[in-house]
Design an enzyme around this catalytic site. Structure first.
Site, short mmCIF file in Angstrom:
data_model
loop_
_atom_site.label_atom_id
_atom_site.label_comp_id
_atom_site.label_asym_id
_atom_site.label_seq_id
_atom_site.Cartn_x
_atom_site.Cartn_y
_atom_site.Cartn_z
N GLY A 1 -0.97 11.59 -8.27
CA GLY A 1 -1.57 10.62 -9.19
C GLY A 1 -0.85 10.46 -10.51
N ASN B 1 1.32 8.20 -11.38
CA ASN B 1 1.32 6.78 -11.77
C ASN B 1 -0.05 6.38 -12.31
OD1 ASN B 1 3.90 5.17 -11.27
ND2 ASN B 1 3.78 6.48 -9.46
N ARG C 1 -8.58 2.63 11.97
CA ARG C 1 -8.10 2.06 10.72
C ARG C 1 -9.09 1.02 10.19
NH1 ARG C 1 -3.31 3.23 8.83
NH2 ARG C 1 -2.13 4.10 10.53
N ARG D 1 -1.40 4.95 2.86
CA ARG D 1 -2.07 4.41 4.03
C ARG D 1 -1.47 3.07 4.41
NH1 ARG D 1 -5.50 6.79 7.33
NH2 ARG D 1 -6.40 4.73 7.74
N LEU E 1 -2.39 -0.46 5.67
CA LEU E 1 -3.65 -1.18 5.53
C LEU E 1 -3.80 -2.27 6.58
CD1 LEU E 1 -3.25 -1.47 1.68
CD2 LEU E 1 -4.83 0.06 2.88
N HIS F 1 6.53 0.87 -5.20
CA HIS F 1 7.34 1.49 -4.16
C HIS F 1 8.61 2.04 -4.81
CE1 HIS F 1 8.81 2.26 -0.15
NE2 HIS F 1 9.97 1.72 -0.49
N GLU G 1 2.78 -7.31 5.32
CA GLU G 1 3.94 -6.53 5.75
C GLU G 1 4.06 -5.27 4.88
OE1 GLU G 1 8.33 -7.89 6.10
OE2 GLU G 1 7.09 -9.65 6.36
N ASP H 1 5.36 -2.53 2.44
CA ASP H 1 6.30 -2.53 1.32
C ASP H 1 6.95 -3.89 1.14
OD1 ASP H 1 5.72 0.15 0.87
OD2 ASP H 1 7.27 0.83 2.27
N GLU I 1 8.99 4.40 -12.98
CA GLU I 1 7.73 3.94 -12.38
C GLU I 1 6.61 3.98 -13.42
OE1 GLU I 1 6.52 5.62 -8.59
OE2 GLU I 1 8.58 6.16 -8.13
C1 GRF Z 1 5.43 7.39 -6.21
O1 GRF Z 1 6.79 7.64 -6.13
C2 GRF Z 1 5.12 5.98 -5.75
O2 GRF Z 1 6.16 5.08 -6.00
C3 GRF Z 1 5.00 6.19 -4.26
O3 GRF Z 1 4.38 7.43 -4.11
C4 GRF Z 1 4.63 8.24 -5.25
C5 GRF Z 1 3.29 8.61 -5.79
O4 GRF Z 1 3.37 9.50 -6.87
N1 GRF Z 1 4.29 5.07 -3.68
P1 GRF Z 1 2.11 9.74 -7.80
O5 GRF Z 1 0.96 10.14 -6.88
O6 GRF Z 1 1.81 8.46 -8.54
O7 GRF Z 1 2.50 10.84 -8.70
#
Ligand code: GRF
Length: 201
Positions: A12, A14, A65, A91, A93, A109, A143, A145, A174
């Site tokens: 988590g 991000n 799913r 996941r 989706l 991503h 689709e 990513d 990020e």
């Molecule tokens: C990140 O690199 C994000 O781009 C990818 O999964 C990772 C998640 O990291 N989708 P965090 O859980 O946000 O630390």
């Protein structure tokens, strides 16, 4: 006040960057909830400690799913989200879920899409010998990513990079571009036109 719901599966970081930036910049939005598909997601503790509602919809206890996504959708919609943010939500989706949040669900991503979809993106980049790598924030479509790109950041790939050093360089970016892209969205600066995201900052 716009409502944001963040979905996580693990660390988590991000989500944490988004919460911290929203507080620091006093966004006209609130992080209404952080929802995880895993009870052991480390990020849940951070969210709870910041007074954010948290919940778990455990994907492993669903046999399909469709059933999982339908339950998750119900849980998300309790918070009437203007934007659903996938932040390390691991996941695939269903189409129904993706369509329900069309134009209001973003993902990050860890590659410069359309290069290196799927998992192990830093390993893929090193194997290909690319000289720049990076991260992409995009709207989610059916689709994997894929979808209109909102923001990207590039980093150099250095000769002695490993998956870890390169991944850390990307992650730093990020944490900058995801909060920025979300802020653009809540300020009404992102417009979808002809399958492309146009940003007016
Ligand atoms: C990140 O690199 C994000 O781009 C990818 O999964 C990772 C998640 O990291 N989708 P965090 O859980 O946000 O630390």
């Amino acid at each position: 006040m716009k409502n944001i719901v963040i979905l996580i599966s693990g660390r988590g970081s991000n989500m944490e960057a988004i919460v911290r930036t929203a507080q620091k910049e006093k966004w006209p939005a609130r992080i209404a909830a952080v929802i995880s598909n895993r009870a052991d997601a480390a990020g849940l503790a951070f969210a709870a400690s910041h007074g954010i509602a948290t919940s778990v919809v455990e994907s492993k206890s669903f046999s399909s799913r469709e059933a999982f996504d339908a339950t998750l959708q119900k849980e998300i919609d309790r918070y009437a989200p203007d934007l659903v943010v996938l932040a390390g939500f691991m996941r695939i989706l269903t189409e129904a879920f993706v369509n329900h949040y069309a134009g209001r669900m973003m993902n990050i991503h860890p590659s410069l899409l359309p290069s290196f979809k799927g998992l192990h993106t830093h390993q893929q980049a090193l194997k290909m010998g690319v000289k720049v790598h990076g991260a992409t924030v995009h709207f989610v479509d059916v689709e994997l990513d894929h979808g209109p790109v909102v923001a990207q950041a590039a980093v150099p790939v250095l000769p002695d990079d490993t998956e870890n050093t390169l991944g850390a360089r990307v992650l730093e970016q990020e944490h900058i571009i995801y909060p920025r892209a979300i802020r653009w969205f809540i300020e009404g600066k992102v417009r979808l036109e002809g399958g492309i995201a146009l940003v007016q900052d």
